[in-house]
Write an enzyme that holds these catalytic residues in place. Structure first.
Site, PDB file in Angstrom:
ATOM      1  N   CYS A 174       0.872  -1.178   0.000  1.00  0.00           N
ATOM      2  CA  CYS A 174       0.000   0.000   0.000  1.00  0.00           C
ATOM      3  C   CYS A 174       0.908   1.227   0.000  1.00  0.00           C
ATOM      4  O   CYS A 174       2.128   1.099   0.014  1.00  0.00           O
ATOM      5  CB  CYS A 174      -1.006  -0.001   1.152  1.00  0.00           C
ATOM      6  SG  CYS A 174      -0.331   0.126   2.805  1.00  0.00           S
ATOM      7  N   CYS A 210      -2.539   1.545  -4.034  1.00  0.00           N
ATOM      8  CA  CYS A 210      -1.375   2.338  -4.441  1.00  0.00           C
ATOM      9  C   CYS A 210      -1.429   2.705  -5.917  1.00  0.00           C
ATOM     10  O   CYS A 210      -0.610   3.467  -6.400  1.00  0.00           O
ATOM     11  CB  CYS A 210      -0.066   1.639  -4.091  1.00  0.00           C
ATOM     12  SG  CYS A 210       0.206   0.063  -4.885  1.00  0.00           S
ATOM     13  N   CYS A 256       2.570   1.189  -8.097  1.00  0.00           N
ATOM     14  CA  CYS A 256       3.041  -0.187  -7.954  1.00  0.00           C
ATOM     15  C   CYS A 256       3.591  -0.695  -9.277  1.00  0.00           C
ATOM     16  O   CYS A 256       2.864  -0.749 -10.266  1.00  0.00           O
ATOM     17  CB  CYS A 256       1.903  -1.107  -7.511  1.00  0.00           C
ATOM     18  SG  CYS A 256       1.290  -0.714  -5.875  1.00  0.00           S
TER      19      CYS A 256
END
Length: 133
Positions: A11, A85, A89
């Site tokens: 996250c 996220c 990511c």
């Protein structure tokens, strides 16, 4: 997938959702699964309300620290679970990816974090079953 799969929870701040998920997976799967967590922009500390919510169910994440997401941490994972996220990511082909859309516990009170915690536990239990553990 290897005998002992590696699961990476990601996250943004690695201070709430990913830490709670890692805590549940560690507690529920034991040594059957290698558990990691990281954040694209790690915070300074674990969310104290997340720590309190996990303590209520007997899981201590107070000693954890937010960790920075690296390409190597994704490359070495078998399963990468992202939690809000978005584009932060990185993506590597050949990995199993899941995106768990969960409310962010940052700045929330305990009453608000409890249902997030409980949903994370439910998803972790489903993940364990899907890995044959």
């Amino acid at each position: 997938m290897p005998d002992r799969p590696t699961v990476l929870f990601v996250c943004v701040h690695n201070a709430g959702r990913s830490q709670m998920a890692a805590g549940f997976l560690t507690a529920l799967a034991g040594d059957d699964i290698d558990v990691r967590s990281a954040g694209s922009m790690p915070g300074d500390q674990i969310n104290p309300v997340a720590v309190e919510a996990m303590a209520e169910v007997g899981i201590d994440i107070a000693g954890e620290q937010p960790k920075r997401l690296t390409e190597d941490s994704i490359r070495t994972a078998d399963v990468v679970i992202t939690m809000g996220c978005g584009d932060e990511c990185p993506y590597f082909p050949g990995k199993r990816y899941e995106d768990w859309v969960l409310d962010d516990p940052a700045g929330q009170d305990l009453e608000t974090v409890r249902p997030i915690r409980d949903e994370i536990k439910r998803r972790v239990e489903t993940l364990i079953a899907s890995l044959g553990r």
